[in-house]
Each structure stands twice: as structure tokens, then as C-alpha cells.
Scaffold this motif. Sequence first.
Motif, PDB file in Angstrom:
ATOM      1  N   THR A 241      11.304  39.166  44.568  1.00 55.52           N
ATOM      2  CA  THR A 241      11.408  40.247  45.547  1.00 55.52           C
ATOM      3  C   THR A 241      11.865  41.529  44.859  1.00 55.52           C
ATOM      4  N   GLY A 242      11.187  42.623  45.202  1.00 59.39           N
ATOM      5  CA  GLY A 242      11.491  43.904  44.595  1.00 59.39           C
ATOM      6  C   GLY A 242      10.681  44.222  43.360  1.00 59.39           C
ATOM      7  N   GLY A 243       9.939  43.266  42.882  1.00 58.31           N
ATOM      8  CA  GLY A 243       9.146  43.462  41.683  1.00 58.31           C
ATOM      9  C   GLY A 243       7.890  44.278  41.920  1.00 58.31           C
TER      10      GLY A 243
ATOM     11  N   VAL B 227       2.109  47.948  54.194  1.00 58.28           N
ATOM     12  CA  VAL B 227       2.230  48.256  52.764  1.00 58.28           C
ATOM     13  C   VAL B 227       2.384  49.744  52.485  1.00 58.28           C
ATOM     14  N   LYS B 228       2.333  50.572  53.521  1.00 60.65           N
ATOM     15  CA  LYS B 228       2.459  52.020  53.327  1.00 60.65           C
ATOM     16  C   LYS B 228       3.767  52.354  52.628  1.00 60.65           C
ATOM     17  N   GLY B 229       3.674  53.226  51.639  1.00 61.13           N
ATOM     18  CA  GLY B 229       4.855  53.633  50.885  1.00 61.13           C
ATOM     19  C   GLY B 229       5.200  52.706  49.743  1.00 61.13           C
ATOM     20  N   ARG B 230       4.574  51.547  49.679  1.00 60.33           N
ATOM     21  CA  ARG B 230       4.850  50.585  48.592  1.00 60.33           C
ATOM     22  C   ARG B 230       3.638  50.350  47.712  1.00 60.33           C
ATOM     23  N   PHE B 231       2.434  50.407  48.283  1.00 61.91           N
ATOM     24  CA  PHE B 231       1.205  50.148  47.548  1.00 61.91           C
ATOM     25  C   PHE B 231       0.435  51.452  47.363  1.00 61.91           C
TER      26      PHE B 231
ATOM     27  N   GLU C 192      -1.670  49.328  42.876  1.00 67.36           N
ATOM     28  CA  GLU C 192      -0.298  49.312  42.392  1.00 67.36           C
ATOM     29  C   GLU C 192       0.600  48.841  43.522  1.00 67.36           C
ATOM     30  N   MET C 193       1.392  47.805  43.256  1.00 61.73           N
ATOM     31  CA  MET C 193       2.241  47.231  44.295  1.00 61.73           C
ATOM     32  C   MET C 193       3.696  47.302  43.823  1.00 61.73           C
ATOM     33  N   ARG C 194       4.520  47.922  44.627  1.00 62.56           N
ATOM     34  CA  ARG C 194       5.944  48.063  44.297  1.00 62.56           C
ATOM     35  C   ARG C 194       6.777  47.477  45.429  1.00 62.56           C
ATOM     36  N   SER C 195       8.054  47.254  45.144  1.00 63.94           N
ATOM     37  CA  SER C 195       8.983  46.729  46.155  1.00 63.94           C
ATOM     38  C   SER C 195       8.381  45.529  46.882  1.00 63.94           C
ATOM     39  N   LEU C 196       7.867  44.609  46.113  1.00 62.45           N
ATOM     40  CA  LEU C 196       7.179  43.461  46.693  1.00 62.45           C
ATOM     41  C   LEU C 196       8.129  42.585  47.492  1.00 62.45           C
ATOM     42  N   LYS C 197       7.580  42.023  48.564  1.00 65.50           N
ATOM     43  CA  LYS C 197       8.333  41.169  49.477  1.00 65.50           C
ATOM     44  C   LYS C 197       7.678  39.798  49.533  1.00 65.50           C
TER      45      LYS C 197
ATOM     46  N   THR D 247      -7.325  37.082  43.367  1.00 65.85           N
ATOM     47  CA  THR D 247      -6.246  36.863  42.398  1.00 65.85           C
ATOM     48  C   THR D 247      -4.971  36.619  43.194  1.00 65.85           C
ATOM     49  N   GLN D 248      -4.191  35.631  42.774  1.00 63.83           N
ATOM     50  CA  GLN D 248      -3.028  35.189  43.553  1.00 63.83           C
ATOM     51  C   GLN D 248      -1.789  36.003  43.206  1.00 63.83           C
ATOM     52  N   VAL D 249      -1.121  36.477  44.243  1.00 62.69           N
ATOM     53  CA  VAL D 249       0.174  37.142  44.115  1.00 62.69           C
ATOM     54  C   VAL D 249       1.198  36.304  44.863  1.00 62.69           C
ATOM     55  N   THR D 250       2.246  35.924  44.173  1.00 63.57           N
ATOM     56  CA  THR D 250       3.318  35.141  44.782  1.00 63.57           C
ATOM     57  C   THR D 250       4.638  35.870  44.574  1.00 63.57           C
ATOM     58  N   VAL D 251       5.348  36.136  45.674  1.00 62.09           N
ATOM     59  CA  VAL D 251       6.625  36.842  45.612  1.00 62.09           C
ATOM     60  C   VAL D 251       7.697  35.894  46.136  1.00 62.09           C
TER      61      VAL D 251
END
Length: 124
Positions: free
Chosen positions: A14-16, A64-68, A82-87, A118-122
Motif C-alpha cells: 500500500t502506498g507504492g 483513481v483520479k489524482g493517483r493515476f 503511472e500508478m501512485r498511492s496504490l491501495k 498484466t497483474q497488479v497486486t497491492v
Amino acid sequence: QVQLVESGGASVHTGGSLRLSCVSTGIVFSTYCMAWFRQVPGKEREGVAFIGRANVWPLYADSVKGRFTVSRDNVENTVYLEMRSLKPEDTAAYYCAASPSCGHWSLQNEYEVWGQGTQVTVSS
């Protein structure tokens, strides 16, 4: 051969942050609008982000607004996410898609070409 190939998925905390890429072949990339969708098993695929033909008109799902941030390089035939502050709720398989008509951005039927995901795991 018409193809979209995603890469960049990974497991993060989380947060990555992550940067997804999607390279296209076999289409005139600059004539297509591009989008990112995501899907969790058992749920509908949902639109995440959209970018117009000339790297304009970015649109995002409220979640995702403001994070992606979506962008594209029409020389490299590549679209990025680009993905930030991932949850943890961002955990999903992420797919890029190409639409020649640039219609309603979140409707899957608008898109003619899809990547394999592509898999994203948070994790928390």
C-alpha cells in the motif's frame, strides 16, 4: 499481426507506485484512442483511464483520479499508466485496449484490440 502487449505489473505494498506499459504492433497507433481497464475475478471489467489520439483528453475513473496518470508516445507506439498511492482495492489484472472510433471511453464495445493483461497486486 495486431497485438497489444502489457508489462509492468507487480506486487507492491500500500502506498507504492508502478508504471504499466502497453506496446502496440500491427495498427496505426496514432489513429487509435487508448484506454486501460482492470478486472478482478468475478467482477465486471471496469474502465480506469483513457487518452485521446494526440495525448490529449485524459479521462479517469473516479476511483483513481489524482493517483493515476495515463500518457502515450506515438513514436514508440506505447501507452503508459503511472500508478501512485496504490491501495489494496487497486489489485486487478490491467488491460490496455485500442479504439479507432474514440466513442464512450468506458464502454468495452468501443475497443477493437485488447492486450492479454498484466497483474497488479497491492498488499496492506
